[in-house]
Write a protein that holds these residues in place. Structure first.
Motif, PDB file in Angstrom:
ATOM      1  N   ASP A 133      -5.000 -15.926  -1.851  1.00 41.93           N
ATOM      2  CA  ASP A 133      -6.201 -15.440  -2.549  1.00 41.93           C
ATOM      3  C   ASP A 133      -6.500 -14.016  -1.827  1.00 41.93           C
ATOM      4  O   ASP A 133      -6.898 -13.240  -2.365  1.00 41.93           O
ATOM      5  CB  ASP A 133      -7.447 -16.135  -2.473  1.00 41.93           C
ATOM      6  CG  ASP A 133      -7.057 -17.465  -3.112  1.00 41.93           C
ATOM      7  OD1 ASP A 133      -6.238 -17.626  -4.271  1.00 41.93           O
ATOM      8  OD2 ASP A 133      -7.930 -18.616  -2.833  1.00 41.93           O
ATOM      9  N   ASP A 134      -6.879 -14.174  -0.513  1.00 47.33           N
ATOM     10  CA  ASP A 134      -7.064 -12.822   0.367  1.00 47.33           C
ATOM     11  C   ASP A 134      -5.783 -11.809  -0.053  1.00 47.33           C
ATOM     12  O   ASP A 134      -6.158 -10.500  -0.315  1.00 47.33           O
ATOM     13  CB  ASP A 134      -7.128 -13.163   1.843  1.00 47.33           C
ATOM     14  CG  ASP A 134      -7.872 -14.109   2.214  1.00 47.33           C
ATOM     15  OD1 ASP A 134      -9.142 -14.041   1.533  1.00 47.33           O
ATOM     16  OD2 ASP A 134      -7.761 -14.634   3.325  1.00 47.33           O
ATOM     17  N   ALA A 135      -4.722 -12.174  -0.204  1.00 51.78           N
ATOM     18  CA  ALA A 135      -3.656 -11.044  -0.568  1.00 51.78           C
ATOM     19  C   ALA A 135      -3.707 -10.607  -2.038  1.00 51.78           C
ATOM     20  O   ALA A 135      -3.741  -9.112  -1.799  1.00 51.78           O
ATOM     21  CB  ALA A 135      -2.147 -11.612  -0.205  1.00 51.78           C
ATOM     22  N   LEU A 136      -3.997 -11.203  -2.859  1.00 47.22           N
ATOM     23  CA  LEU A 136      -4.194 -10.855  -4.467  1.00 47.22           C
ATOM     24  C   LEU A 136      -5.675  -9.788  -4.372  1.00 47.22           C
ATOM     25  O   LEU A 136      -5.483  -8.846  -4.900  1.00 47.22           O
ATOM     26  CB  LEU A 136      -4.355 -12.038  -5.171  1.00 47.22           C
ATOM     27  CG  LEU A 136      -3.189 -12.315  -5.625  1.00 47.22           C
ATOM     28  CD1 LEU A 136      -3.193 -13.611  -6.853  1.00 47.22           C
ATOM     29  CD2 LEU A 136      -2.225 -11.622  -6.157  1.00 47.22           C
ATOM     30  N   SER A 159      -5.206  -1.207  -5.531  1.00 47.31           N
ATOM     31  CA  SER A 159      -4.747  -0.564  -6.575  1.00 47.31           C
ATOM     32  C   SER A 159      -5.987   0.032  -7.230  1.00 47.31           C
ATOM     33  O   SER A 159      -5.754   1.245  -7.679  1.00 47.31           O
ATOM     34  CB  SER A 159      -4.478  -1.949  -7.513  1.00 47.31           C
ATOM     35  OG  SER A 159      -3.297  -2.540  -7.257  1.00 47.31           O
ATOM     36  N   LYS A 160      -7.356  -0.563  -7.242  1.00 46.78           N
ATOM     37  CA  LYS A 160      -8.439   0.213  -7.803  1.00 46.78           C
ATOM     38  C   LYS A 160      -8.688   1.465  -6.926  1.00 46.78           C
ATOM     39  O   LYS A 160      -8.762   2.383  -7.598  1.00 46.78           O
ATOM     40  CB  LYS A 160      -9.546  -0.715  -7.640  1.00 46.78           C
ATOM     41  CG  LYS A 160     -10.971  -0.484  -8.343  1.00 46.78           C
ATOM     42  CD  LYS A 160     -11.849  -1.097  -8.130  1.00 46.78           C
ATOM     43  CE  LYS A 160     -13.359  -0.555  -8.749  1.00 46.78           C
ATOM     44  NZ  LYS A 160     -14.227  -1.541  -8.684  1.00 46.78           N
ATOM     45  N   GLU A 161      -8.590   1.443  -5.695  1.00 47.47           N
ATOM     46  CA  GLU A 161      -8.862   2.898  -4.864  1.00 47.47           C
ATOM     47  C   GLU A 161      -7.868   3.593  -5.334  1.00 47.47           C
ATOM     48  O   GLU A 161      -8.268   4.919  -5.190  1.00 47.47           O
ATOM     49  CB  GLU A 161      -8.431   2.195  -3.431  1.00 47.47           C
ATOM     50  CG  GLU A 161      -8.482   3.492  -2.522  1.00 47.47           C
ATOM     51  CD  GLU A 161      -8.303   2.842  -0.803  1.00 47.47           C
ATOM     52  OE1 GLU A 161      -7.788   3.905  -0.195  1.00 47.47           O
ATOM     53  OE2 GLU A 161      -8.739   1.916  -0.511  1.00 47.47           O
ATOM     54  N   TYR A 172      -6.740  -8.032  -1.699  1.00 45.18           N
ATOM     55  CA  TYR A 172      -6.470  -7.021  -1.204  1.00 45.18           C
ATOM     56  C   TYR A 172      -5.663  -6.029  -2.257  1.00 45.18           C
ATOM     57  O   TYR A 172      -5.928  -4.938  -2.381  1.00 45.18           O
ATOM     58  CB  TYR A 172      -5.675  -7.039   0.080  1.00 45.18           C
ATOM     59  CG  TYR A 172      -5.067  -5.870   0.683  1.00 45.18           C
ATOM     60  CD1 TYR A 172      -6.057  -4.932   1.515  1.00 45.18           C
ATOM     61  CD2 TYR A 172      -3.780  -5.345   0.364  1.00 45.18           C
ATOM     62  CE1 TYR A 172      -5.575  -3.752   2.029  1.00 45.18           C
ATOM     63  CE2 TYR A 172      -3.351  -4.231   0.973  1.00 45.18           C
ATOM     64  CZ  TYR A 172      -4.332  -3.529   1.719  1.00 45.18           C
ATOM     65  OH  TYR A 172      -3.807  -2.239   2.203  1.00 45.18           O
ATOM     66  N   LEU A 173      -4.518  -6.505  -2.902  1.00 44.88           N
ATOM     67  CA  LEU A 173      -4.014  -5.859  -3.847  1.00 44.88           C
ATOM     68  C   LEU A 173      -4.833  -5.178  -5.118  1.00 44.88           C
ATOM     69  O   LEU A 173      -4.506  -4.026  -5.461  1.00 44.88           O
ATOM     70  CB  LEU A 173      -2.613  -6.705  -4.507  1.00 44.88           C
ATOM     71  CG  LEU A 173      -1.576  -6.889  -3.472  1.00 44.88           C
ATOM     72  CD1 LEU A 173      -0.643  -7.881  -4.431  1.00 44.88           C
ATOM     73  CD2 LEU A 173      -0.801  -5.446  -3.247  1.00 44.88           C
ATOM     74  N   PHE A 174      -5.823  -5.901  -5.566  1.00 44.05           N
ATOM     75  CA  PHE A 174      -6.556  -5.510  -6.574  1.00 44.05           C
ATOM     76  C   PHE A 174      -7.482  -4.495  -6.017  1.00 44.05           C
ATOM     77  O   PHE A 174      -7.608  -3.454  -6.642  1.00 44.05           O
ATOM     78  CB  PHE A 174      -7.472  -6.678  -7.201  1.00 44.05           C
ATOM     79  CG  PHE A 174      -6.669  -7.421  -8.291  1.00 44.05           C
ATOM     80  CD1 PHE A 174      -6.653  -6.978  -9.393  1.00 44.05           C
ATOM     81  CD2 PHE A 174      -6.340  -8.759  -7.809  1.00 44.05           C
ATOM     82  CE1 PHE A 174      -5.862  -7.767 -10.695  1.00 44.05           C
ATOM     83  CE2 PHE A 174      -5.617  -9.497  -8.908  1.00 44.05           C
ATOM     84  CZ  PHE A 174      -5.426  -9.203 -10.157  1.00 44.05           C
ATOM     85  N   GLU A 206       0.976  -1.111   0.134  1.00 43.02           N
ATOM     86  CA  GLU A 206       0.090   0.009   0.043  1.00 43.02           C
ATOM     87  C   GLU A 206       0.970   1.338  -0.122  1.00 43.02           C
ATOM     88  O   GLU A 206       0.429   2.335  -0.770  1.00 43.02           O
ATOM     89  CB  GLU A 206      -0.994   0.005   1.118  1.00 43.02           C
ATOM     90  CG  GLU A 206      -1.826   1.152   1.194  1.00 43.02           C
ATOM     91  CD  GLU A 206      -2.803   1.074   2.393  1.00 43.02           C
ATOM     92  OE1 GLU A 206      -4.069   2.150   2.403  1.00 43.02           O
ATOM     93  OE2 GLU A 206      -3.025   0.148   2.750  1.00 43.02           O
ATOM     94  N   ARG A 207       2.065   1.194   0.791  1.00 43.46           N
ATOM     95  CA  ARG A 207       2.907   2.323   0.699  1.00 43.46           C
ATOM     96  C   ARG A 207       3.331   2.694  -0.649  1.00 43.46           C
ATOM     97  O   ARG A 207       3.645   3.632  -1.045  1.00 43.46           O
ATOM     98  CB  ARG A 207       4.020   2.276   1.731  1.00 43.46           C
ATOM     99  CG  ARG A 207       3.644   2.829   3.149  1.00 43.46           C
ATOM    100  CD  ARG A 207       4.929   3.021   3.946  1.00 43.46           C
ATOM    101  NE  ARG A 207       5.960   2.178   3.696  1.00 43.46           N
ATOM    102  CZ  ARG A 207       6.524   0.944   3.989  1.00 43.46           C
ATOM    103  NH1 ARG A 207       5.676   0.577   5.011  1.00 43.46           N
ATOM    104  NH2 ARG A 207       7.445   0.442   3.971  1.00 43.46           N
ATOM    105  N   LEU A 208       3.796   1.643  -1.351  1.00 38.78           N
ATOM    106  CA  LEU A 208       4.307   1.741  -2.550  1.00 38.78           C
ATOM    107  C   LEU A 208       3.442   2.269  -3.758  1.00 38.78           C
ATOM    108  O   LEU A 208       3.489   3.223  -4.288  1.00 38.78           O
ATOM    109  CB  LEU A 208       5.090   0.387  -3.258  1.00 38.78           C
ATOM    110  CG  LEU A 208       6.074   0.099  -2.392  1.00 38.78           C
ATOM    111  CD1 LEU A 208       6.473  -1.555  -2.975  1.00 38.78           C
ATOM    112  CD2 LEU A 208       7.376   0.546  -2.361  1.00 38.78           C
TER     113      LEU A 208
END
Length: 120
Positions: free
Chosen positions: A46-49, A56-58, A51-53, A9-11
């Motif tokens: 699955d949860d990590a991906l 990223s969308k946010e 979250y990343l999606f 999230e920081r990146l």
């Protein structure tokens, strides 16, 4: 590179800040997983991906997931193909100049601006 969702999230946030300075640019979140490995070295991939999606969308980013054992070369190829001008990478609090993937990416992509976000 990110190893935890907090680091990711920081990146992504840093990339979004850079994008605000150039509104015509695209923001990509790239995750390259080695073939056969779990994503993010996380048993709950699955949860990590997801979250990343979501994060990223946010931030208005396109999330790209690639599989390759040649991580730096894969990132470099993506950067060239998509005319990337800046790359944001995470690093441990240790001296990032000794990080082999950062060194390799800088040699493969000499015209790109690198932004290293140290871990907390």
């Amino acid at each position: 590179m990110c190893y935890t969702t907090k680091t990711c999230e920081r990146l992504i946030k840093k990339g979004a800040e850079l994008k605000r300075n150039n509104e015509n640019s695209e923001l990509y979140v790239i995750h390259v997983a080695k073939e056969g490995d779990n994503f993010l070295n996380n048993p709950f991939q699955d949860d990590a991906l997801e979250y990343l999606f979501d994060i990223s969308k946010e931030y208005g980013a396109s999330m790209i997931v690639l599989r390759s054992n040649l991580i730096a070369k894969t990132i470099a190829e993506f950067a060239r193909t998509n005319n990337v001008s800046d790359i944001v990478l995470g690093s441990s609090p240790l001296d990032y100049r000794n990080n082999s993937i950062i060194i390799e990416l800088k040699s493969l992509l000499p015209g790109i601006q690198f932004h290293i976000v140290n871990g907390e």
